[in-house]
Scaffold this active site. Structure first.
Site, PDB file in Angstrom:
ATOM      1  N   ASP A   1       0.850  -1.188   0.000  1.00  0.00           N
ATOM      2  CA  ASP A   1       0.000   0.000   0.000  1.00  0.00           C
ATOM      3  C   ASP A   1       0.886   1.238   0.000  1.00  0.00           C
ATOM      4  O   ASP A   1       2.041   1.206   0.426  1.00  0.00           O
ATOM      5  CB  ASP A   1      -0.957   0.016   1.198  1.00  0.00           C
ATOM      6  CG  ASP A   1      -0.386  -0.663   2.436  1.00  0.00           C
ATOM      7  OD1 ASP A   1       0.856  -0.779   2.538  1.00  0.00           O
ATOM      8  OD2 ASP A   1      -1.158  -1.076   3.299  1.00  0.00           O
TER       9      ASP A   1
ATOM     10  N   GLU B   1      -5.932   3.112   3.460  1.00  0.00           N
ATOM     11  CA  GLU B   1      -6.508   3.693   4.674  1.00  0.00           C
ATOM     12  C   GLU B   1      -7.913   4.250   4.433  1.00  0.00           C
ATOM     13  O   GLU B   1      -8.640   4.518   5.374  1.00  0.00           O
ATOM     14  CB  GLU B   1      -5.598   4.807   5.205  1.00  0.00           C
ATOM     15  CG  GLU B   1      -4.212   4.343   5.625  1.00  0.00           C
ATOM     16  CD  GLU B   1      -4.236   3.441   6.849  1.00  0.00           C
ATOM     17  OE1 GLU B   1      -5.287   3.350   7.508  1.00  0.00           O
ATOM     18  OE2 GLU B   1      -3.206   2.811   7.143  1.00  0.00           O
TER      19      GLU B   1
END
Length: 373
Positions: free
Chosen positions: A70, A129
């Site tokens: 990520d 997120e």
């Protein structure tokens, strides 16, 4: 003075430029610039929104191995006082995605020159997120064209030491659901509460009542969490609030339990509308699938660790952490593991300062494991 490891240096450079979900423009360009400097013979590169997919052609491929990192940051003001602290006000790599990216670049650097027998797909995924990048990138034409047969990933863990790796077959991370609730009533003067419907009172009472879902509707041998992280309501101290808002999160160890929690929340909301003469609405948020490690793939990795890094392997328990990597594992066998970084501050803390020695260690472990597959 000892020369700094190149992937630790990359982590520091990435740490300077944190960007939140789908705004990772500088981050994407930084990664693309680095990738462009690598040997290109076996590389193919595609972009998707602010993400990147890199395919390294294998020498005699029979399958494609996927590895995901990520790339986004959090809306947190950094408080580390590090010389390479965030240069973007109000944003910080407080969940370790800068470390994740540097490890992925380490793998990419190695295998660009020394390809595996099988194809290797490295996915630089945005928006982990929020609002969630795993599911939409999987639905993209770019990902579908290079669909992997196995999917791997890691997440840093401040509670473990820098040369420790914690993993388990089966459930590793919980189902998570963002919770946003609005209350709308009737405002008024503080001296005349009988002429208003106070939404601060309504929202505050709802916070307490929600916890009875956990204590009275969930099997005590099961696990679930409802946390409200933010309450907002009112403008002035002597005016009764017409609106109030609750922001929080739900964590469960099964999809069925998540359904129970949401059903009870909606039932409570109907009662609140009657009791407090107000409107209660649930504002849509992100839902993340549980991270459920494939047993065969995970046990193969554990065997590798026990043979080559016996002092590093830790058999861990499941955690209430949320991760959209679960969407990959829903469709593709694979696993995620915890990488120890030995920090006194937790994930999402403004003072998180991972032990950077975990970065070259992870590159070493994963390089060896991928070559052994």
């Amino acid at each position: 003075m000892a020369e700094i490891n190149p992937f630790i240096q990359l982590r520091r450079e990435l740490h300077l430029i944190p960007e939140v979900g789908y705004e990772e423009v500088k981050t994407q360009q930084f990664l693309l610039d680095y990738i462009a400097k690598l040997p290109q013979k076996n590389l193919e590169v595609k972009t998707w929104r602010t993400g990147i997919l890199v395919r390294i052609a294998g020498s005699a491929p029979t399958k494609t191995i996927g590895y995901r990192t990520d790339i986004d940051a959090l809306p947190i003001t950094e408080e580390t006082d590090l010389p390479f602290a965030s240069t973007h006000p109000g944003k910080m790599h407080a969940c370790g995605h800068d470390c994740h990216m540097s490890i992925a670049l380490g793998l990419l650097t190695h295998f660009a020159s020394q390809p595996l027998r099988d194809n290797l797909l490295i996915v630089f995924q945005p928006a982990e997120e929020g609002p969630g990048g795993a599911k939409p990138i999987m639905e993209s034409a770019e990902f579908k064209a290079w669909w992997p047969d196995v999917m791997l990933g890691l997440h840093i863990a401040p509670e473990y030491k820098a040369r420790e790796i914690a993993v388990k077959p089966g459930l590793l991370f919980a189902n998570t659901s963002e919770l946003f609730i609005s209350f709308k009533g009737k405002g008024g003067h503080a001296a005349y509460p009988h002429l208003a419907n106070d939404m601060v009172v309504a929202a505050s009472a709802f916070v307490g009542q929600m916890q009875t879902i956990i204590s009275r509707n969930i099997d005590p041998l099961d696990s679930a969490v409802i946390t409200i992280g933010q309450i907002r309501g009112g403008e002035v101290q002597n005016v009764i609030a017409e609106e109030a808002y609750l922001d929080g999160t739900i964590r469960t160890l099964s999809i069925e339990t998540m359904d129970i929690v949401w059903t009870r929340l909606k039932q409570l909301a109907k009662g609140w509308e009657e009791a407090y003469q107000c409107e209660v609405n649930f504002i849509p948020g992100s839902d993340y699938m549980q991270v459920d490690n494939d047993t065969a793939q995970t046990e193969q990795f554990i065997d590798y660790l026990q043979k080559n890094y016996p002092q590093s392997y830790i058999a861990c328990k499941e955690a209430m952490t949320g991760e959209d990597f679960g969407y990959f594992l829903e469709k593709i066998p694979g696993f995620m593991f915890w990488l120890g970084v030995d920090s006194e501050y937790s994930l999402h803390h403004a003072k998180l300062n991972p032990d950077e020695n975990a970065i070259p260690f992870a590159v070493e472990v994963l390089t060896g494991y991928l070559e052994s597959m």
